[in-house]
Design an enzyme around this catalytic site. Structure first.
Site, PDB file in Angstrom:
ATOM      1  N   TYR A 193      -7.878  49.825  41.755  1.00  0.00           N
ATOM      2  CA  TYR A 193      -7.815  51.274  41.527  1.00  0.00           C
ATOM      3  C   TYR A 193      -9.080  51.667  40.775  1.00  0.00           C
ATOM      4  CZ  TYR A 193      -5.651  55.665  39.866  1.00  0.00           C
ATOM      5  OH  TYR A 193      -5.341  56.969  39.600  1.00  0.00           O
ATOM      6  N   TYR A 233       6.512  54.192  41.047  1.00  0.00           N
ATOM      7  CA  TYR A 233       5.721  53.542  39.993  1.00  0.00           C
ATOM      8  C   TYR A 233       5.855  54.275  38.653  1.00  0.00           C
ATOM      9  CZ  TYR A 233       1.913  51.882  37.164  1.00  0.00           C
ATOM     10  OH  TYR A 233       1.211  51.373  36.104  1.00  0.00           O
ATOM     11  N   HIS A 234       5.576  55.570  38.680  1.00  0.00           N
ATOM     12  CA  HIS A 234       5.530  56.326  37.429  1.00  0.00           C
ATOM     13  C   HIS A 234       6.913  56.569  36.849  1.00  0.00           C
ATOM     14  CE1 HIS A 234       1.881  57.198  39.721  1.00  0.00           C
ATOM     15  NE2 HIS A 234       1.294  57.080  38.558  1.00  0.00           N
ATOM     16  N   LYS A 245       0.163  68.884  24.013  1.00  0.00           N
ATOM     17  CA  LYS A 245      -0.567  68.092  25.007  1.00  0.00           C
ATOM     18  C   LYS A 245      -1.759  68.915  25.471  1.00  0.00           C
ATOM     19  CE  LYS A 245       0.447  65.006  27.343  1.00  0.00           C
ATOM     20  NZ  LYS A 245      -0.257  63.701  27.202  1.00  0.00           N
ATOM     21  N   ASP A 257      -4.109  65.885  30.731  1.00  0.00           N
ATOM     22  CA  ASP A 257      -3.365  64.630  30.752  1.00  0.00           C
ATOM     23  C   ASP A 257      -1.870  64.926  30.838  1.00  0.00           C
ATOM     24  OD1 ASP A 257      -2.322  62.049  30.319  1.00  0.00           O
ATOM     25  OD2 ASP A 257      -2.313  62.385  28.160  1.00  0.00           O
ATOM     26  N   HIS A 293       0.581  62.580  31.306  1.00  0.00           N
ATOM     27  CA  HIS A 293       1.448  61.469  30.899  1.00  0.00           C
ATOM     28  C   HIS A 293       2.123  61.857  29.586  1.00  0.00           C
ATOM     29  CE1 HIS A 293      -1.116  59.255  33.759  1.00  0.00           C
ATOM     30  NE2 HIS A 293      -0.046  58.502  33.922  1.00  0.00           N
TER      31      HIS A 293
END
Length: 675
Positions: free
Chosen positions: A15, A169-170, A543, A547, A549
């Site tokens: 990646y 995945y996340h 935040k 981003d 996440h």
């Protein structure tokens, strides 16, 4: 014994992408020369969220976690001297997937490629963006339409392309258990396939072609027996759903096709060398079982919890795969778990529980309804909080973090400044300048693009109607439209979406029993509020930037709430100005900023400066995220009260420190309450 033919190895990817299209192109060509067999493109956050590099929200984010692609010129440079007809290219892109695929197709056409031979994958799973990764742009309805249109287009025009990569995945990174990971990914797949079937764009007899091009992107954690069983369960459930719900008779079309990136969340900043064996075990989970083997694997680097890996670190991860594929005898055997009663029992249990959860979601109206109601998000926040509590109590052991913490000096990180790659801050200015130059000259030779306003008007008209948006998007790509212009036109029609945060509805993860650490911190919070003459201490969790996440921020917000704070958390994607405005309007006593993308160096000082101008220097600012030690020192020198990184796993202790910083800022004596 007659020698049987060895299986072909899986696709091996790294990646990658950073700084600029030129720098990333050089990196791709170097990786291909080392034996990598596919490309996996990381785009930066402005590209993923539909902003041009000069947008206010893009500040500090350009080229950080991937490559900026703002227009056709960038895409040309990204793949210069790389024959796209011969490549298998995976693109991690969701909300703006249609746009990036259009740019990719136009570059391939310019290279003279036959687009029916293009192979690769666009991630394009918007549900997990609402739940865990935060790069969504549009509301669920229009987002699903973009995905549906792309699937219909590729089935007709790019038959070898995987138009969606449903991405559990996340979900695991956001706290999902194996059952939740299977159930939520499958519920997303059902929502997508139902939408394609009901759109009328694909005749029923071609639904098998649609199903055959749906791929999955899965996480593999360190509990590698359970993870391997999860992959077998995934395959069984997919076979059942595609046969029973969509009537797909051909077993080849029903095959569960997946790529994997092993778990970055479990990589530790403490004793980072232990990440190498974690990565190996996680890779085994998705390669050992022939019947459930990944089609493509990409491994993170050992130092990802410290910052951006260098080319050498990525090479090490590629070599881990190559040793397994070419030195071991793994590929010489049929499935080595066939007939195991232990494996069969575990797979059966996962299948039963996941099917029950899928049914529950269908009863709510499906995945999109479960996103909008906040059900899926609150379930993930709760699972994550439970996992964090198990780590804090020592029930879940992590070597080098909460067990076996003593260590010899680490030669790999002796010079931390050279143990990771840094992105030159000057890159952003160069990318912005290049974008402005493109806007000024796109109509002139050698490009001679038509004026973009017509293409954008046509896109908006198409969005207001019900037709497929891909042709209008290709027209925009050929007209030299920028990423921000394409997404901006659709924002005008579709609006934007603020996803539920899941914080207010998350259950309490750990009880504040008498004498427990949380009980002591709660006492500190109460006493401090009394001394300051306020009903409750108020804490803003912010935040800034792009981003998305938000897992760490959510866990801090939930624990601060459980410790007695009134928590202000407005979710992701805010400017420093919006954060400071909220801090002043809500009259908060501390601000916590969470950033994992590397933009802390620009955005945190901006918040500090705005608070200073507003005369609010008595509000301590706390920063958290993937922040290298040199940067942490600079932030403290700039006035940040405390910096926390992934090695600080004791969340209750962090909340206690925040109370201490509030007391210091308000000139209160230290409390004699241990915490």
């Amino acid at each position: 014994m007659t020698e049987r033919q060895k299986d072909r190895p899986w696709l091996m990817r790294t990646y990658a992408g950073h700084s600029t299209a030129e720098a990333s192109n050089e990196l791709y060509r170097r990786n291909l020369a080392k034996g990598q067999t596919g490309l996996s493109v990381a785009f930066d956050l402005p590209t993923q969220t539909g902003y041009d590099p000069d947008h206010i929200l893009a500040r500090g984010e350009v080229g950080r976690v991937g490559v900026p692609v703002a227009h056709l010129g960038d895409m040309r440079r990204l793949f210069q001297d790389i024959p796209l007809e011969q490549m298998n290219t995976s693109m991690t892109i969701n909300a703006t997937a249609m746009w990036l695929l259009a740019l990719y197709q136009v570059v391939a056409e310019e290279q003279g490629a036959d687009i029916t031979r293009l192979q690769g994958t666009t991630q394009n799973d918007i549900v997990k963006e609402y739940l865990s990764r935060g790069t969504h742009v549009f509301p669920p309805g229009p987002s699903l339409r973009l995905t549906t249109d792309m699937i219909a287009y590729t089935v007709s025009h790019m038959p070898k392309w995987n138009p969606i990569n449903i991405c559990s995945y996340h979900l695991q990174e956001a706290g999902a258990t194996p059952v939740q990971e299977i159930a939520y990914a499958m519920s997303t797949a059902i929502a997508v396939l139902d939408a394609v079937r009901d759109s009328g764009q694909v005749p029923q007899e071609r639904m098998g072609d649609v199903v055959a091009r749906i791929s999955f992107f899965v996480n593999a954690g360190v509990r590698f027996v359970e993870e391997m069983c999860k992959m077998r369960a995934f395959g069984r459930i997919w076979d059942k759903i595609t046969r029973e719900r969509y009537g797909i008779e051909n077993p080849k079309q029903r095959r569960f096709r997946y790529g994997v990136q092993v778990n970055s969340l479990g990589l530790t900043e403490a004793q980072p060398e232990n990440n190498v064996q974690r990565i190996v075990l996680e890779m085994l989970a998705v390669t050992l079982s022939k019947d459930a083997r990944a089609r493509a694997v990409q491994l993170p680097a050992w130092n990802e919890a410290l910052g951006l890996p260098r080319p050498w670190d990525q090479q090490w991860s590629l070599r881990i795969q190559q040793v397994l594929a070419y030195e071991s005898d793994l590929l010489e055997y049929d499935d080595i778990f066939e007939g195991s009663t232990v494996i069969e029992a575990k797979v059966g249990e996962l299948v039963a529980e996941a099917l029950a959860e899928i049914e529950r979601i269908q009863e709510m109206g499906g995945a999109m309804a479960a996103v909008e109601s906040g059900y899926l998000k609150s379930q993930l926040v709760a699972s994550h909080a439970e996992r964090r509590a198990r780590i804090e109590s020592g029930q879940e052991k992590i070597v080098g973090v909460n067990i076996f913490e003593t260590t010899e000096p680490n030669p790999l990180t002796a010079d931390l400044d050279t143990a990771i790659q840094t992105v030159d801050p000057a890159v952003e200015a160069r990318v912005v300048e290049s974008l402005r130059n493109w806007r000024d000259t796109r109509y002139q030779p050698p490009f001679n693009h038509p004026r973009p306003c017509k293409a954008l008007e046509r896109l908006k008209e198409a969005a207001q109607g019900t037709g497929n948006l891909m042709e209008a998007t290709l027209e925009c790509a050929r007209a030299g439209v920028t990423t921000g212009e394409w997404a901006g036109a659709l924002r005008e029609v579709f609006g934007e979406f603020r996803a539920p945060t899941g914080v207010s509805s998350a259950p309490v993860a750990i009880a504040a029993e008498e004498g427990s650490t949380l009980a002591l911190v709660r006492r500190k919070v109460e006493l401090t509020a009394q001394e300051m003459g306020v009903g409750k201490l108020r804490f803003l969790v912010g935040k800034p930037g792009l981003d998305g996440h938000s897992n760490g921020a959510e866990q801090i917000a939930v624990r601060a709430r459980d410790a007695g704070f009134e928590v202000v958390y407005q979710g992701i994607r805010l400017t420093p100005e919006q954060i400071v405005d909220a801090a002043l309007a809500e009259d908060v006593h501390a601000v916590g900023l969470s950033i994992l993308s590397g933009s802390h160096a620009q955005l945190v000082p901006d918040v500090l400066e705005r608070l200073r101008v507003a005369g609010a220097t008595d509000i301590p600012v706390i920063a958290g995220g993937i922040i290298p030690s040199g940067d942490a020192e600079q932030l403290r020198a700039a006035g940040v009260a405390a910096v926390f990184t992934p090695k600080d796993f004791d969340i209750t202790g962090i909340i206690g420190r925040i109370v201490d910083e509030i007391r210091t800022a308000n000139k209160l004596d230290p409390l004699e309450v241990p915490a």
